[in-house]
Design a protein around this motif. Structure first.
Motif, mmCIF file in Angstrom:
data_model
loop_
_atom_site.group_PDB
_atom_site.id
_atom_site.type_symbol
_atom_site.label_atom_id
_atom_site.label_comp_id
_atom_site.label_asym_id
_atom_site.label_seq_id
_atom_site.Cartn_x
_atom_site.Cartn_y
_atom_site.Cartn_z
ATOM 1 N N GLU A 135 48.653 47.913 48.995
ATOM 2 C CA GLU A 135 47.796 48.904 48.734
ATOM 3 C C GLU A 135 47.927 49.837 47.623
ATOM 4 O OE1 GLU A 135 48.365 48.153 53.144
ATOM 5 O OE2 GLU A 135 49.596 48.681 51.440
ATOM 6 N N ASP A 138 46.758 47.462 44.770
ATOM 7 C CA ASP A 138 45.287 47.564 44.318
ATOM 8 C C ASP A 138 44.772 48.888 43.871
ATOM 9 O OD1 ASP A 138 44.864 45.152 45.817
ATOM 10 O OD2 ASP A 138 44.804 45.751 47.582
ATOM 11 N N GLU A 139 45.742 49.849 44.051
ATOM 12 C CA GLU A 139 45.237 51.109 43.704
ATOM 13 C C GLU A 139 45.478 51.293 42.183
ATOM 14 O OE1 GLU A 139 46.289 55.936 44.456
ATOM 15 O OE2 GLU A 139 47.096 54.121 45.569
ATOM 16 N N ASN A 141 46.968 48.997 39.899
ATOM 17 C CA ASN A 141 47.223 47.581 39.408
ATOM 18 C C ASN A 141 48.687 47.101 39.262
ATOM 19 O OD1 ASN A 141 48.563 47.887 36.527
ATOM 20 N ND2 ASN A 141 46.673 48.989 35.882
ATOM 21 N N ARG A 243 46.611 41.459 49.089
ATOM 22 C CA ARG A 243 46.227 42.245 47.910
ATOM 23 C C ARG A 243 44.787 41.938 47.593
ATOM 24 N NH1 ARG A 243 51.046 40.744 43.603
ATOM 25 N NH2 ARG A 243 52.895 41.189 45.090
ATOM 26 N N LYS A 244 43.947 42.849 48.172
ATOM 27 C CA LYS A 244 42.568 42.767 47.977
ATOM 28 C C LYS A 244 41.970 42.681 46.626
ATOM 29 C CE LYS A 244 41.137 45.806 51.888
ATOM 30 N NZ LYS A 244 42.948 45.984 52.242
ATOM 31 N N SER A 245 42.608 43.273 45.478
ATOM 32 C CA SER A 245 42.186 42.822 44.083
ATOM 33 C C SER A 245 42.534 41.453 43.838
ATOM 34 C CB SER A 245 42.853 43.988 43.188
ATOM 35 O OG SER A 245 44.333 43.986 43.483
ATOM 36 N N LYS A 248 39.757 38.254 45.380
ATOM 37 C CA LYS A 248 38.439 38.489 45.174
ATOM 38 C C LYS A 248 37.638 37.115 45.283
ATOM 39 C CE LYS A 248 38.374 42.877 43.080
ATOM 40 N NZ LYS A 248 38.325 43.465 42.079
#
Length: 251
Positions: A135, A138-139, A141, A243-245, A248
């Motif tokens: 989290e 992602d927030e 980098n 990690r959502k980032s 993708k």
């Protein structure tokens, strides 16, 4: 007369320091098995001396900055994976450190890393770990999350270091002299030790995550983007430690 098997056993089990005298005692034994055993023992000595020389080369920065009392190596593991935390290690080794086989953790087998982890954590003056979550990555980098985890690791050390040897980066918001070293985990025993401690810790965490989220093969891929991992990600979607980032392109 001792059998060849007995002599082989003695030479194989002997400590390196005891080998020369033991070999000399069998130098006149012309049996081919004994000659081969002595040659094998000599190879052990040669390999040991080569490793001692390599480690001495890796002490270059520790020797250059020997005027500092507590030199700390800093390194991270887990900047590239699709899942799991980034983990940083901070290690202060004793001035007379004699640990062999320290190296960039990626160049060591899992068995050797585990062995060295036990030795490092036992013999270090101090060691500490820093963590950052998916989290947080992602927030802010991955670079900033790594630097934040490095500051955490340094802050936990007791005694506090008066010099940091960092693998490549300079850590902001730290009031301790820093020496960034490109590929430092292969050039400094302190950074190598930090790399190993961080790597073993993170690997253990990913094995534990594998028990919670078995679909993704975390025990084997450690969160990195293996074909198996990516296929599972496409099939099942992300889990809470992804990690959502970073994912993708896959979902």
């Amino acid at each position: 007369m001792e059998s060849i098997a007995e002599i082989k056993g003695k030479l194989k089990e002997a400590e390196i320091a005891d080998l020369p005298a033991l070999m000399a005692g069998y130098a006149e034994d012309g049996r081919s098995g004994v000659v081969a055993a002595i040659a094998s023992a000599q190879k052990r000595i040669d390999a040991y001396e080569k490793e001692v020389a390599r480690i001495e080369t890796m002490k270059r920065f520790e020797k250059e900055y020997d005027m500092y009392s507590y030199i700390c190596g800093i390194d991270e593991v887990g900047r590239g994976p699709l899942a799991g935390p980034v983990v940083t290690g901070a290690v202060i080794l004793p001035k007379d450190c004699k640990i062999l086989y320290l190296n960039d953790s990626k160049k060591l087998s899992e068995k050797k890393r585990e062995e060295l982890y036990s030795v490092i954590t036992k013999e270090a003056v101090a060691y500490a770990l820093g963590f950052n979550t998916p989290e947080r990555i992602d927030e802010i980098n991955i670079l900033q999350a790594t630097l934040e985890a490095m500051r955490e690791a340094v802050s936990k050390l007791s005694p506090q270091p008066d010099l940091l040897l960092n693998d490549a980066v300079t850590i902001p918001k730290v009031d301790i002299k820093q020496v960034p070293i490109i590929k430092g985990d292969a050039k400094s025993i302190s950074i190598a030790a930090a790399s190993i401690v961080a790597k073993v810790t993170r690997d253990h965490m990913m094995v534990e995550y594998d028990e919670i989220y078995p679909e993704y093969g975390f025990a084997s891929n450690k969160g990195y983007g293996s074909a198996e991992h990516i296929a599972a990600l496409k099939k099942y979607g992300p889990c809470p430690i992804h990690r959502k980032s970073f994912i993708k392109n896959f979902i």
